[in-house]
Design a protein around this motif. Structure first.
Motif, PDB file in Angstrom:
ATOM      1  N   VAL A  19       0.854  -1.188   0.000  1.00 23.26           N
ATOM      2  CA  VAL A  19       0.000   0.000   0.000  1.00 23.26           C
ATOM      3  C   VAL A  19       0.885   1.231   0.000  1.00 23.26           C
ATOM      4  O   VAL A  19       1.835   1.319   0.778  1.00 23.26           O
ATOM      5  CB  VAL A  19      -0.926   0.016   1.244  1.00 23.26           C
ATOM      6  CG1 VAL A  19      -1.715   1.307   1.315  1.00 23.26           C
ATOM      7  CG2 VAL A  19      -1.861  -1.185   1.229  1.00 23.26           C
ATOM      8  N   TYR A  21       0.873   5.279   0.563  1.00 23.85           N
ATOM      9  CA  TYR A  21       0.186   6.463   1.073  1.00 23.85           C
ATOM     10  C   TYR A  21       0.967   7.671   0.580  1.00 23.85           C
ATOM     11  O   TYR A  21       2.198   7.678   0.619  1.00 23.85           O
ATOM     12  CB  TYR A  21       0.183   6.478   2.596  1.00 23.85           C
ATOM     13  CG  TYR A  21      -0.500   5.293   3.232  1.00 23.85           C
ATOM     14  CD1 TYR A  21      -1.849   5.053   3.038  1.00 23.85           C
ATOM     15  CD2 TYR A  21       0.210   4.430   4.059  1.00 23.85           C
ATOM     16  CE1 TYR A  21      -2.480   3.979   3.640  1.00 23.85           C
ATOM     17  CE2 TYR A  21      -0.410   3.357   4.672  1.00 23.85           C
ATOM     18  CZ  TYR A  21      -1.751   3.137   4.458  1.00 23.85           C
ATOM     19  OH  TYR A  21      -2.381   2.075   5.067  1.00 23.85           O
ATOM     20  N   TYR A  33      -1.301   6.528   9.685  1.00 27.33           N
ATOM     21  CA  TYR A  33      -1.543   5.527   8.646  1.00 27.33           C
ATOM     22  C   TYR A  33      -1.465   4.118   9.208  1.00 27.33           C
ATOM     23  O   TYR A  33      -0.834   3.863  10.223  1.00 27.33           O
ATOM     24  CB  TYR A  33      -0.570   5.693   7.474  1.00 27.33           C
ATOM     25  CG  TYR A  33       0.887   5.510   7.833  1.00 27.33           C
ATOM     26  CD1 TYR A  33       1.510   4.268   7.686  1.00 27.33           C
ATOM     27  CD2 TYR A  33       1.640   6.567   8.310  1.00 27.33           C
ATOM     28  CE1 TYR A  33       2.838   4.100   8.008  1.00 27.33           C
ATOM     29  CE2 TYR A  33       2.972   6.405   8.640  1.00 27.33           C
ATOM     30  CZ  TYR A  33       3.567   5.173   8.485  1.00 27.33           C
ATOM     31  OH  TYR A  33       4.887   4.999   8.816  1.00 27.33           O
ATOM     32  N   PRO A  64      -6.559  -0.239   4.528  1.00 30.57           N
ATOM     33  CA  PRO A  64      -5.483   0.746   4.539  1.00 30.57           C
ATOM     34  C   PRO A  64      -6.089   2.145   4.649  1.00 30.57           C
ATOM     35  O   PRO A  64      -6.986   2.504   3.890  1.00 30.57           O
ATOM     36  CB  PRO A  64      -4.795   0.541   3.191  1.00 30.57           C
ATOM     37  CG  PRO A  64      -5.809  -0.117   2.321  1.00 30.57           C
ATOM     38  CD  PRO A  64      -6.738  -0.865   3.228  1.00 30.57           C
ATOM     39  N   VAL A  66      -5.162   6.417   5.618  1.00 28.61           N
ATOM     40  CA  VAL A  66      -4.228   7.497   5.953  1.00 28.61           C
ATOM     41  C   VAL A  66      -5.070   8.727   6.287  1.00 28.61           C
ATOM     42  O   VAL A  66      -6.038   9.040   5.578  1.00 28.61           O
ATOM     43  CB  VAL A  66      -3.213   7.789   4.819  1.00 28.61           C
ATOM     44  CG1 VAL A  66      -3.882   8.228   3.540  1.00 28.61           C
ATOM     45  CG2 VAL A  66      -2.178   8.822   5.263  1.00 28.61           C
ATOM     46  N   CYS A  79      -4.396  13.857   0.439  1.00 32.69           N
ATOM     47  CA  CYS A  79      -3.938  12.503   0.716  1.00 32.69           C
ATOM     48  C   CYS A  79      -4.436  11.577  -0.390  1.00 32.69           C
ATOM     49  O   CYS A  79      -5.447  11.869  -1.041  1.00 32.69           O
ATOM     50  CB  CYS A  79      -4.423  12.005   2.083  1.00 32.69           C
ATOM     51  SG  CYS A  79      -6.205  11.824   2.266  1.00 32.69           S
ATOM     52  N   VAL A  81      -4.428   7.086  -1.503  1.00 32.92           N
ATOM     53  CA  VAL A  81      -4.099   5.701  -1.179  1.00 32.92           C
ATOM     54  C   VAL A  81      -4.076   4.899  -2.479  1.00 32.92           C
ATOM     55  O   VAL A  81      -4.995   5.005  -3.291  1.00 32.92           O
ATOM     56  CB  VAL A  81      -5.137   5.073  -0.223  1.00 32.92           C
ATOM     57  CG1 VAL A  81      -4.870   3.589  -0.033  1.00 32.92           C
ATOM     58  CG2 VAL A  81      -5.130   5.774   1.112  1.00 32.92           C
ATOM     59  N   CYS A 102      -8.242   9.192   3.782  1.00 32.14           N
ATOM     60  CA  CYS A 102      -8.333   8.376   2.576  1.00 32.14           C
ATOM     61  C   CYS A 102      -8.216   6.917   2.984  1.00 32.14           C
ATOM     62  O   CYS A 102      -7.428   6.579   3.860  1.00 32.14           O
ATOM     63  CB  CYS A 102      -7.194   8.702   1.615  1.00 32.14           C
ATOM     64  SG  CYS A 102      -7.222  10.388   1.017  1.00 32.14           S
ATOM     65  N   SER A 103      -8.998   6.060   2.328  1.00 30.89           N
ATOM     66  CA  SER A 103      -8.927   4.636   2.645  1.00 30.89           C
ATOM     67  C   SER A 103      -9.074   3.807   1.379  1.00 30.89           C
ATOM     68  O   SER A 103      -9.429   4.316   0.322  1.00 30.89           O
ATOM     69  CB  SER A 103     -10.010   4.260   3.661  1.00 30.89           C
ATOM     70  OG  SER A 103     -11.284   4.490   3.109  1.00 30.89           O
TER      71      SER A 103
END
Length: 118
Positions: A19, A21, A33, A64, A66, A79, A81, A102-103
């Motif tokens: 992942v 970020y 994160y 995930p 951030v 941000c 991801v 953000c995911s």
């Protein structure tokens, strides 16, 4: 007698996905994160200089995420991801103490043949 190496071998390796970020902008931001962490706690970087980017392994089945928090002076930061190089989500924070999160999603770990046979 004590065995020092046996306990570590009993731990099952958790499958992960790569992942990335990324936080763009100017100035600094507090960045939180999710990464591979035995306790499941998020990693926090206080007053990280922007732009900032980190690629980490995240356990499959976890989300995930951030999050960014701007300082008192504000500004603007974005941000993003990406999971295994594929963009998932982005968001923008602006103003004093502006926030953005953000995911993404990771696949669930597939059961091993030994688990399925049981």
């Amino acid at each position: 007698m004590l065995s020092t190496g046996g306990e570590e071998k009993k731990k099952r390796e958790v499958p992960t996905a790569s992942v990335t970020y990324e936080v763009t902008g100017t100035g600094t931001a507090d960045i939180t994160y999710q990464a591979r962490n035995e306790s499941g706690k998020a990693t926090v970087e206080k007053a990280a200089a922007l732009p900032w980017r980190k690629t980490v392994p995240v356990p499959l089945g976890r989300s995930p995420v951030v999050s960014i928090v701007l300082g008192e002076k504000g500004g603007q930061a974005r941000c993003a991801v990406a999971v295994q190089g594929r963009h998932m989500q982005s968001a923008t924070a602006s103003g004093g103490f502006g926030r953005a999160t953000c995911s993404g999603t990771l696949p669930s770990p597939s059961p091993s043949p030994a688990d399925a046979a049981g």
